[in-house]
Design an enzyme around this catalytic site. Structure first.
Site, PDB file in Angstrom:
ATOM      1  N   ARG A   1     -20.979  -4.206   5.465  1.00 43.83           N
ATOM      2  CA  ARG A   1     -19.780  -3.728   6.166  1.00 43.83           C
ATOM      3  C   ARG A   1     -19.968  -2.274   6.581  1.00 43.83           C
ATOM      4  O   ARG A   1     -20.419  -1.452   5.787  1.00 43.83           O
ATOM      5  CB  ARG A   1     -18.563  -3.835   5.243  1.00 43.83           C
TER       6      ARG A   1
ATOM      7  N   ARG B   1     -12.796   6.275   2.051  1.00 41.35           N
ATOM      8  CA  ARG B   1     -11.909   5.199   1.585  1.00 41.35           C
ATOM      9  C   ARG B   1     -11.410   5.468   0.173  1.00 41.35           C
ATOM     10  O   ARG B   1     -10.264   5.168  -0.164  1.00 41.35           O
ATOM     11  CB  ARG B   1     -12.644   3.855   1.646  1.00 41.35           C
TER      12      ARG B   1
ATOM     13  N   ARG C   1       0.826  -1.201   0.000  1.00 41.02           N
ATOM     14  CA  ARG C   1       0.000   0.000   0.000  1.00 41.02           C
ATOM     15  C   ARG C   1       0.860   1.251   0.000  1.00 41.02           C
ATOM     16  O   ARG C   1       0.341   2.335  -0.187  1.00 41.02           O
ATOM     17  CB  ARG C   1      -0.888   0.020   1.252  1.00 41.02           C
TER      18      ARG C   1
END
Ligand code: AMP
Length: 207
Positions: free
Chosen positions: A152, A163, A87
């Site tokens: 979720r 996000r 990431r």
């Protein structure tokens, strides 16, 4: 075959990873899944659990160590697919070091490209069956009546926007890193899963 799969939340990464790993006979390594399992088993330090729960990234050394240990296992000798890792650029460099040690370079980084508007629509309607992990879309791939569904918490609209912004800032440095190494292949992830898979298979190095 060693593959890194990159894509924003909702890009279909999980779906593609599953089919791809089945057809290539390689394990699917998701750092998110590995960390959730460690948390559940009580083997993740409390400070790291807190960091994860707050949506923050774990230290690079922790995740590089985790991946390094996992790919040393026997089932990874013929290759593997990484999902959710690397990431950051330091993680990508850490991966390079680990792979250089076993003399198996990374073959390809596949990026699934999907416009933000479509991602929001997909995530907000996404549901998973708690028992099987199977993912559904309430409109395009509706669940069976007996499914035990969960939404979720981070698939709700405010969290989704956050996000997506995080993903954009994360990949701002990571994708050029892989582009510079000639490893990055971009695939249009907006179509049906089968159409996306065909494109992914087409960009994998021929063996
Ligand atoms: P994911 O399921 O990939 O969204 O990961 C869930 C959480 O695990 C993330 O929000 C991070 O806290 C942690 N995590 C997973 N992969 C990494 C990574 N490569 N680097 C740092 N933290 C990670």
């Amino acid at each position: 075959m060693i593959i890194v799969l990159v894509g924003p939340p909702g890009s279909g990464k999980g779906t593609q990873a599953k089919v791809l790993c089945q057809s290539l006979g390689i394990p699917h390594l998701s750092t998110g899944d590995m960390l959730r399992a460690a948390k559940k088993a009580g083997t993740l330090e409390p400070a790291l659990v807190a960091l994860m729960d707050s949506g923050g990234l774990l230290p690079d050394a922790v995740v590089v160590g985790l991946v390094g240990a996992r790919i040393a296992e026997a089932d990874c000798q013929r290759g593997f697919l990484l999902d959710g890792f690397p990431r950051t650029v330091p993680q990508a460099e850490g991966l390079e070091t680990v792979l250089a040690r076993r003399a198996t370079p990374l073959d390809v980084v596949v990026q699934l490209d999907v416009p933000d508007s479509l991602l929001e629509e997909r995530l907000v309607h996404r549901r998973a069956d708690k028992r099987t992990g199977q993912i559904y879309h309430l409109v395009y791939n509706p669940p069976p009546p007996d499914a035990d569904l969960e939404h979720r918490a981070d698939d709700r609209p405010e969290a989704v926007r956050e996000r997506l912004a995080k993903y954009a800032s994360m990949t701002a440095a990571l994708l050029p890193f892989y582009e510079g190494r000639g490893l990055l292949r971009r695939v249009d992830g907006a179509g049906k899963p089968e159409a996306v898979l065909a494109q992914v298979l087409a960009v994998l190095p021929k063996r």
